[in-house]
Design an enzyme around this catalytic site. Structure first.
Site, PDB file in Angstrom:
ATOM      1  N   HIS A   1       0.839  -1.204   0.000  1.00 19.90           N
ATOM      2  CA  HIS A   1       0.000   0.000   0.000  1.00 19.90           C
ATOM      3  C   HIS A   1       0.881   1.265   0.000  1.00 19.90           C
ATOM      4  CE1 HIS A   1      -3.452   2.572   1.244  1.00 19.90           C
ATOM      5  NE2 HIS A   1      -2.521   3.215   1.914  1.00 19.90           N
ATOM      6  N   GLU A   2       1.909   1.258   0.827  1.00 23.04           N
ATOM      7  CA  GLU A   2       2.794   2.435   0.872  1.00 23.04           C
ATOM      8  C   GLU A   2       3.562   2.587  -0.445  1.00 23.04           C
ATOM      9  OE1 GLU A   2       2.260   4.467   3.197  1.00 23.04           O
ATOM     10  OE2 GLU A   2       1.071   3.056   4.368  1.00 23.04           O
TER      11      GLU A   2
ATOM     12  N   HIS B   1       1.460   4.312  -2.963  1.00 18.65           N
ATOM     13  CA  HIS B   1       1.493   5.777  -2.823  1.00 18.65           C
ATOM     14  C   HIS B   1       2.731   6.336  -3.551  1.00 18.65           C
ATOM     15  CE1 HIS B   1      -1.854   6.554  -0.199  1.00 18.65           C
ATOM     16  NE2 HIS B   1      -1.397   5.824   0.814  1.00 18.65           N
TER      17      HIS B   1
ATOM     18  N   GLU C   1      -6.058   7.056  -1.213  1.00 20.67           N
ATOM     19  CA  GLU C   1      -6.045   5.824  -0.413  1.00 20.67           C
ATOM     20  C   GLU C   1      -6.700   4.675  -1.185  1.00 20.67           C
ATOM     21  OE1 GLU C   1      -4.243   5.444   2.088  1.00 20.67           O
ATOM     22  OE2 GLU C   1      -3.781   7.563   2.367  1.00 20.67           O
TER      23      GLU C   1
ATOM     24  N   ASP D   1      -4.873   1.259  -2.372  1.00 14.16           N
ATOM     25  CA  ASP D   1      -5.372  -0.092  -2.067  1.00 14.16           C
ATOM     26  C   ASP D   1      -5.488  -0.931  -3.344  1.00 14.16           C
ATOM     27  OD1 ASP D   1      -5.520   0.144   0.653  1.00 14.16           O
ATOM     28  OD2 ASP D   1      -7.686   0.460   0.760  1.00 14.16           O
TER      29      ASP D   1
HETATM   30 ZN   LIG Z   1      -2.322   5.183   2.562  1.00 16.58          ZN
END
Ligand SMILES: [Zn+2]
Length: 413
Positions: free
Chosen positions: A274-275, A278, A351, A355
């Site tokens: 997930h990071e 980003h 976000e 995901d």
């Molecule tokens: Zn996040």
């Protein structure tokens, strides 16, 4: 103050009042959790998290209202102007020393208003719910370090801003916007190097299965991830988390040591993915660009409102009188509060995108769902938020929404 100005201020205050009341109402009466939640959470878990989040939300909105009330009182009671006159008197009419004294006075007063709320939510409540591992001394040390840093940086900002109002009486807001934009980039770049280490210790992730996992994920994401660091979060909290920070050469993923200690490897993998998502999607840079647009808008509006409100003071040559600082702070606080839905909507988009990309990277919907369940359970996150609270104040979609999004994509594969 012109009639137009009082209309603007009244509208802002009424809107902030309505938002706050609705926020308090939906905090106290959150309604039913969607039935889909029972597949993952027990009623006791949902209730416990709600209770904790209720306390935290009430404290945060009360802190906001107390600060607004204090600023309104300063202006309405004409103390804002009287204190400024006092500061000028004290320095024999010398403008910049008076501005510094006035700024410190207002800054300290606002800190004092916020302190009880701050202490209650970040120390007392955290201990009551068994999250905090921090001693009172360590809490005060953090508070003082953060305070000094804020005092110096915002003090320098205020001095520059008021200097600009004298230098460019009609376009200072654009100059301030430009300066702030540059500053946003510099601070995003330097924050992980200079500020974060003041509070925590960071260590490169040790050789082993997690490191291998990082390398594999980075390869799949097409990223050159140099820095994945473990932070000693356990020195303050039992909560687990992770974040992506920095810009250019200082980009890094930070994992809480609590995450590595308490979560199974495939859930840790889901967090890292997930990071990395980003990172891959450039969310920090895109967020900064949005921030720059918002700052120009905010400063332009601030100038327009000050011109309406303090027509006489502003028309005089030289920098703005120090007491305008209070009106500026009030305006910025109100508009930032009212602008939260836009900021949070953008954040929730990022976000959701992170995901989605993370699921492509891990190909493991089961772990992503378990991660959301575990995080909500252990960190006492609200399983599903009332729509208004999510709209106003939530930077992330609720755990249930995130779980359902993964389920949907898992099925459509
Ligand atoms: Zn996040």
């Amino acid at each position: 103050m012109t009639a137009k100005a009082s209309m603007v201020w009244t509208t802002l205050l009424i809107l902030a009042g309505i938002f706050s009341l609705a926020f308090i109402f939906f905090t106290l009466f959150p309604g039913q959790v969607p039935d889909a939640a029972w597949q993952y959470f027990t009623p006791a878990e949902v209730e416990r998290a709600r209770h904790y989040q209720q306390t935290m939300r009430l404290v945060s909105i009360l802190a906001f209202l107390a600060q607004i009330a204090f600023l309104v009182w300063l202006v309405a009671s004409t103390r804002a102007a009287a204190w400024s006159d006092g500061a000028l008197c004290l320095t024999g009419g010398r403008y910049y020393p008076a501005l510094v004294i006035y700024f410190v006075l207002i800054w300290l007063s606002l800190k004092a208003v916020a302190l009880p709320f701050n202490f209650y939510s970040s120390f007392i409540v955290q201990h009551q719910w068994g999250f905090s591992t921090q001693t009172l001394t360590s809490w005060w040390l953090d508070y003082l370090k953060g305070g000094v840093l804020d005092l110096i940086l915002s003090g320098a900002g205020v001095l520059l801003l008021f200097w600009a109002t004298g230098r460019w009486p009609h376009t200072w807001w654009a100059a301030a916007g430009l300066f702030l934009s540059g500053w946003l980039f510099i601070s995003a770049f330097l924050w992980p190097l200079l500020v974060a280490p003041l509070f925590n210790r960071f260590q490169p992730i040790p050789e082993g299965p997690t490191k291998t996992m990082v390398t594999q994920l980075a390869g799949r994401a097409g990223l050159k991830v140099k820095e994945v660091l473990v932070m000693d979060a356990s020195s303050r909290t039992t909560k687990a988390n992770a974040y992506f920070t920095g810009l250019g050469a200082t980009k890094r993923i930070v994992l809480y040591d609590t995450l590595l200690a308490d979560y199974p490897p495939d859930e840790v993998e889901a967090v890292i993915a997930h990071e990395m998502a980003h990172w891959q999607r450039g969310h920090i840079l895109r967020g900064l660009l949005w921030g720059i647009v918002a700052n120009f808008l905010l400063l332009g509006l601030l100038y327009a409102v000050l011109k309406l409100t303090f027509t006489y003071e502003i028309a005089r040559p030289g920098p703005y009188p120090p007491h305008l600082l209070v009106a500026m702070l009030l305006f910025i606080q109100l508009v930032s509060f009212l602008g939260q839905p836009v900021q949070n909507a953008i954040s929730r988009c990022y976000e959701t995108e992170a995901d989605r990309v993370a699921l492509e990277l891990t190909g493991n919907p089961g772990a992503m769902i378990r991660l959301q369940v575990d995080l909500a359970r252990k960190n006492l996150g609200d399983v599903a938020l009332p729509a208004f609270i999510e709209w106003l104040s939530s930077s992330h979609p609720s755990p249930l929404a995130r779980i359902q999004a993964v389920e949907k994509r898992g099925k459509s594969k």
